[in-house]
Enzyme design. Structure first.
Site, mmCIF file in Angstrom:
data_model
loop_
_atom_site.group_PDB
_atom_site.id
_atom_site.type_symbol
_atom_site.label_atom_id
_atom_site.label_comp_id
_atom_site.label_asym_id
_atom_site.label_seq_id
_atom_site.Cartn_x
_atom_site.Cartn_y
_atom_site.Cartn_z
ATOM 1 C CB VAL A 40 10.675 -58.013 0.796
ATOM 2 C CG1 VAL A 40 10.713 -56.434 -0.275
ATOM 3 C CG2 VAL A 40 11.146 -57.041 2.366
ATOM 4 N N GLY A 41 10.566 -59.695 -1.271
ATOM 5 C CA GLY A 41 10.887 -60.126 -2.818
ATOM 6 C C GLY A 41 10.191 -61.007 -3.842
ATOM 7 C CG ASN A 42 5.744 -58.422 -5.476
ATOM 8 O OD1 ASN A 42 6.067 -59.234 -3.589
ATOM 9 N ND2 ASN A 42 6.347 -57.920 -5.560
ATOM 10 C CG ASP A 80 0.034 -54.984 -0.291
ATOM 11 O OD1 ASP A 80 0.397 -53.800 -1.126
ATOM 12 O OD2 ASP A 80 0.459 -56.035 -0.046
ATOM 13 N NE ARG A 112 1.635 -49.026 -2.035
ATOM 14 C CZ ARG A 112 2.486 -49.679 -2.693
ATOM 15 N NH1 ARG A 112 1.934 -51.075 -2.594
ATOM 16 N NH2 ARG A 112 3.246 -49.101 -3.719
ATOM 17 C CG HIS A 166 3.024 -58.471 -2.053
ATOM 18 N ND1 HIS A 166 2.475 -56.842 -1.083
ATOM 19 C CD2 HIS A 166 4.178 -57.570 -2.995
ATOM 20 C CE1 HIS A 166 2.787 -56.041 -1.866
ATOM 21 N NE2 HIS A 166 4.095 -56.688 -2.782
#
Length: 210
Positions: free
Chosen positions: A5-7, A35, A38, A63
């Site tokens: 999950v971490g960018n 995303d 959204r 992402h």
């Protein structure tokens, strides 16, 4: 299954996969479901329906702000029947313009407004992602996940961790094959692949010198 999950989520996920070669690379995925959710929500708001009435949006690529939210295959339930989103909205300029940039920049907009990240939305997206891996995707629906690009039929280079439309059955994901890709989509899909290639090269240079 390993979910990152971490960018930068895609490149972090690819790096994790390379660092754990005993785990099949198909078992690694990164979160682009936020995303995806959204994109569904933006269309639902525009049409005055619920997000559950919108299906088959696609997040292609990274992402990041180069991701491409693709609506060319979206179906919307209106008055009990399913119609394509272009027919439902009758606003091509919005779908190709403001909609795309809104989804691409939504994370930054939330942080700017709240001074905090969208932690609850991300948590909900992680739950959706895990639930679909565990229970499978509904018949006739696909979801977006960052997965290894090897063997895809959409011209995305191999050995990238790229978001694709997938269907999941028996805890195994498969690319959704055979979707027609127009020139508008092709350009945006290539742009985000280029960014991912550059990210990958930077990350691996760093790792090899560490």
């Amino acid at each position: 299954m390993v979910i990152v999950v971490g960018n930068p989520a895609n490149t972090n996920c690819l790096t994790a996969s390379k660092s754990a070669p005993s785990i099949p690379k198909e078992n690694f995925s990164c979160l682009t479901r936020l995303d995806h959710n959204r994109a569904k929500a933006q269309i639902a708001l525009k049409l005055g329906v619920t997000a559950n009435d919108v299906k088959n949006v696609i997040i292609w690529g990274n992402h990041s702000s180069t991701q491409y939210p693709d609506v060319n295959h979206v179906k919307v339930k209106l008055q009990g029947k399913e119609v394509g989103v272009y027919e439902a909205l009758k606003d091509d300029n919005w779908l190709k313009g403001e909609f795309v940039t809104t989804v691409q920049q939504r994370g930054a907009a939330v942080i700017k407004a709240r001074k905090l990240s969208s932690a609850m939305s991300a948590a909900k997206a992680i739950c959706d992602h895990v639930r679909d891996i565990w229970f499978g995707t509904p018949e006739g629906e696909f979801v977006s996940m960052g997965v290894i690009s090897d063997g895809n039929s959409y011209g995305v280079p191999d050995d990238l961790l790229y978001s694709f439309p997938v269907v999941i059955k028996n805890k195994t994901w498969k690319f959704v094959e055979g979707l027609p890709i127009n020139d508008f989509s092709r350009e945006k899909m290539d742009l985000t692949a280029k960014e991912l290639t550059e990210e990958k090269e930077t990350a691996f240079e760093f790792l090899s010198s560490a």
